[in-house]
Scaffold this motif. Structure first.
Motif, PDB file in Angstrom:
ATOM      1  N   ILE A  47      70.399  51.344  -9.022  1.00  0.00           N
ATOM      2  CA  ILE A  47      71.705  50.821  -8.235  1.00  0.00           C
ATOM      3  C   ILE A  47      71.827  51.577  -6.984  1.00  0.00           C
ATOM      4  O   ILE A  47      71.921  52.851  -7.018  1.00  0.00           O
ATOM      5  N   SER A  48      71.554  50.757  -5.857  1.00  0.00           N
ATOM      6  CA  SER A  48      71.570  51.237  -4.578  1.00  0.00           C
ATOM      7  C   SER A  48      72.915  50.858  -3.774  1.00  0.00           C
ATOM      8  O   SER A  48      73.241  49.768  -3.782  1.00  0.00           O
ATOM      9  N   ALA A  49      73.831  51.670  -3.248  1.00  0.00           N
ATOM     10  CA  ALA A  49      74.900  51.434  -2.485  1.00  0.00           C
ATOM     11  C   ALA A  49      74.634  50.493  -1.410  1.00  0.00           C
ATOM     12  O   ALA A  49      75.499  49.589  -1.007  1.00  0.00           O
ATOM     13  N   GLN A  50      73.545  50.448  -0.977  1.00  0.00           N
ATOM     14  CA  GLN A  50      73.062  49.454   0.074  1.00  0.00           C
ATOM     15  C   GLN A  50      72.433  48.413  -0.079  1.00  0.00           C
ATOM     16  O   GLN A  50      72.629  47.415   0.360  1.00  0.00           O
ATOM     17  N   ASN A  57      60.858  49.606  -8.788  1.00  0.00           N
ATOM     18  CA  ASN A  57      59.469  49.552  -8.183  1.00  0.00           C
ATOM     19  C   ASN A  57      59.623  49.264  -6.790  1.00  0.00           C
ATOM     20  O   ASN A  57      58.854  49.788  -5.602  1.00  0.00           O
ATOM     21  N   ASP A  58      60.540  48.208  -6.524  1.00  0.00           N
ATOM     22  CA  ASP A  58      60.729  47.800  -4.763  1.00  0.00           C
ATOM     23  C   ASP A  58      61.618  49.047  -4.221  1.00  0.00           C
ATOM     24  O   ASP A  58      61.173  49.220  -3.086  1.00  0.00           O
ATOM     25  N   PHE A  59      62.325  49.704  -4.867  1.00  0.00           N
ATOM     26  CA  PHE A  59      63.499  50.304  -4.293  1.00  0.00           C
ATOM     27  C   PHE A  59      62.673  51.816  -3.883  1.00  0.00           C
ATOM     28  O   PHE A  59      62.792  52.300  -2.535  1.00  0.00           O
ATOM     29  N   LYS A  62      57.137  52.410  -5.327  1.00  0.00           N
ATOM     30  CA  LYS A  62      55.804  52.895  -6.043  1.00  0.00           C
ATOM     31  C   LYS A  62      55.934  52.426  -7.501  1.00  0.00           C
ATOM     32  O   LYS A  62      57.012  51.884  -7.717  1.00  0.00           O
ATOM     33  N   GLN A  63      55.040  52.644  -8.177  1.00  0.00           N
ATOM     34  CA  GLN A  63      54.875  52.091  -9.749  1.00  0.00           C
ATOM     35  C   GLN A  63      55.753  53.052 -10.375  1.00  0.00           C
ATOM     36  O   GLN A  63      55.489  54.452 -10.202  1.00  0.00           O
ATOM     37  N   ILE A  64      56.784  52.746 -11.033  1.00  0.00           N
ATOM     38  CA  ILE A  64      57.420  53.522 -12.125  1.00  0.00           C
ATOM     39  C   ILE A  64      56.568  53.705 -13.411  1.00  0.00           C
ATOM     40  O   ILE A  64      56.119  52.917 -13.970  1.00  0.00           O
ATOM     41  N   ALA A  65      56.597  54.939 -13.936  1.00  0.00           N
ATOM     42  CA  ALA A  65      55.604  55.134 -15.043  1.00  0.00           C
ATOM     43  C   ALA A  65      56.275  54.359 -16.170  1.00  0.00           C
ATOM     44  O   ALA A  65      57.409  53.987 -16.421  1.00  0.00           O
ATOM     45  N   SER A  66      55.260  53.730 -17.008  1.00  0.00           N
ATOM     46  CA  SER A  66      55.515  52.684 -17.991  1.00  0.00           C
ATOM     47  C   SER A  66      56.195  53.685 -19.044  1.00  0.00           C
ATOM     48  O   SER A  66      56.074  54.745 -19.294  1.00  0.00           O
ATOM     49  N   ARG A  67      57.524  53.110 -19.577  1.00  0.00           N
ATOM     50  CA  ARG A  67      58.185  53.671 -20.738  1.00  0.00           C
ATOM     51  C   ARG A  67      58.724  52.527 -21.410  1.00  0.00           C
ATOM     52  O   ARG A  67      58.845  51.395 -21.104  1.00  0.00           O
TER      53      ARG A  67
END
Length: 412
Positions: A47-50, A57-59, A62-67
């Protein structure tokens, strides 16, 4: 007679005169705690305030580590989530609705809910105001700011009180108004982003790269090689100092605005410290090239478009050799990412935050210059482009200020 003036907004649509009512969030919405057990979604959200609820991944670009996200909450389009982490300008976090995707997953640290007895679009706008801060602060446990995370239990969160119109129609009108305003702001943001992207493209193509003496793109009538020179032939450091005065006011230098007037905060700080009328500062004049040696890595280099001024001696200011170049052209050359990247190879210092590029090393760098008339063409082109960008930025800033004003006046 109105029984409680505070329940009436300053500004409202015609035809609505009833007092707004206090209601607990629990009477307007219900908590969502569905888990992602069947892995319906593998999209991790943040959750981004903007930017609202957005794919991590978009925010983070980069790729977020798989979990394993099977234990996460599953959030569906139209549902709201509360990020209890606070950030600059958002001291109590942010509450946003999922609009961009059909569904996604969020950590169980988040509080998720869906509207049941209130206009969803009204809630979107309500949580863009600061009205809810007081209620959350009142219900938050002591030590709520530990590690930047607000310590508020879901039961306390749903006990927060909102003041809303009784009429769903009025709620919808308010929500629709802000939706249109947000759409207009988004359009201006996109225009501005495209203009900045366009400028970066021209900066890349209108200047030679990798030691070449020819740029990819040129104005008609120019075909000669660009001449290699040392920057010290083009710029000379200006080192004279004097106290601030009406003719030479004290200014600051920022990455965002270049040479710019000091804010009220700085003026107040000066009053606290004492009279600075006799203290000497470094002089800079219109069209100087100015940079901050410690912040060059953040792009702190630009042309003085303000005029005669004085500022801290930590800044470096150069006068331009007008026999060799034009201020507008050399500004574009030294503010290019390619030039800054080369300059950063000369950074000195053991601590990253304090690493800096000395003026001696900067002036020893090579630059490539075309003939004066081609420089003037290029400089004029970018000056017009910068003016267009500044115009769109002012329009965007005005729209955002207007939204702030409406949020203040159209809610209780």
């Amino acid at each position: 007679m109105k029984d409680n003036q505070a329940k009436y907004p300053q500004l409202r649509f015609k035809g609505f005169t009833d007092s707004w009512e206090q209601r607990k969030l629990s009477n307007l919405a219900e908590r969502v705690t569905r888990k992602n057990k069947n892995n319906e979604s593998g999209r991790p959200l943040t959750i981004s305030a903007q930017d609202g609820l957005i794919d991590q991944n978009d925010f983070f670009d980069k790729q977020i580590a798989s979990r394993d996200v099977s234990g996460y909450f599953l959030v569906k389009n139209g549902e709201f989530a509360y990020n209890k982490s606070y950030s600059n300008g958002y001291p109590w976090g942010a509450i946003k609705r999922l609009d961009k995707y059909d569904m996604g997953v969020l950590s169980t640290l988040y509080i998720i809910f869906r509207p049941t007895n209130v206009s969803s679009q009204f809630l979107v706008s309500y949580y863009d105001t600061t009205r809810w801060y007081k209620e959350v602060a009142k219900n938050a446990a002591e030590g709520a700011r530990n590690h930047g995370l607000l310590n508020i239990a879901p039961t306390d969160f749903f006990s927060t009180v909102l003041i809303t119109p009784n009429s769903i129609e009025e709620q919808q009108k308010i929500g629709s108004f802000f939706k249109q305003l947000d759409h207009l702001i988004t359009l201006h943001q996109r225009k501005l982003a495209k203009l900045k992207e366009l400028k970066q493209g021209y900066l890349q193509k209108l200047f030679p790269e990798n030691g070449s003496k020819f740029p990819q793109l040129r104005f008609a009538g120019f075909a000669d090689d660009w001449e290699e020179r040392k920057l010290q032939e083009v710029l000379r450091e200006r080192n004279n100092q004097q106290p601030q005065s009406m003719e030479y006011p004290l200014v600051s230098f920022t990455v965002e605005n270049g040479v710019t007037p000091k804010t009220d905060r700085y003026e107040r700080e000066q009053l606290v410290v004492g009279d600075k009328s006799s203290k000497k500062y470094k002089v800079t004049v219109l069209n100087d090239i100015v940079y901050n040696p410690a912040n060059l890595k953040f792009g702190a280099i630009s042309r003085n478009k303000y005029g005669n001024a004085v500022f801290s001696p930590i800044y470096i200011t150069f006068l331009v050799n007008n026999d060799v170049t034009t201020p507008e052209f050399i500004e574009m050359f030294v503010t290019r990412n390619d030039f800054i990247k080369r300059a950063l190879k000369y950074q000195q210092g053991t601590v990253y935050e304090r690493q800096s590029v000395s003026p001696t090393d900067l002036l020893a760098m090579n630059v490539y210059l075309p003939g004066k008339s081609e420089q003037e063409k290029i400089g004029s082109f970018f000056q017009q482009l910068d003016e267009t960008i500044a115009l769109h930025q002012r329009k965007l800033d005005l729209l955002k200020e207007q939204k702030k004003g409406f949020l203040q006046k159209m809610f209780v």
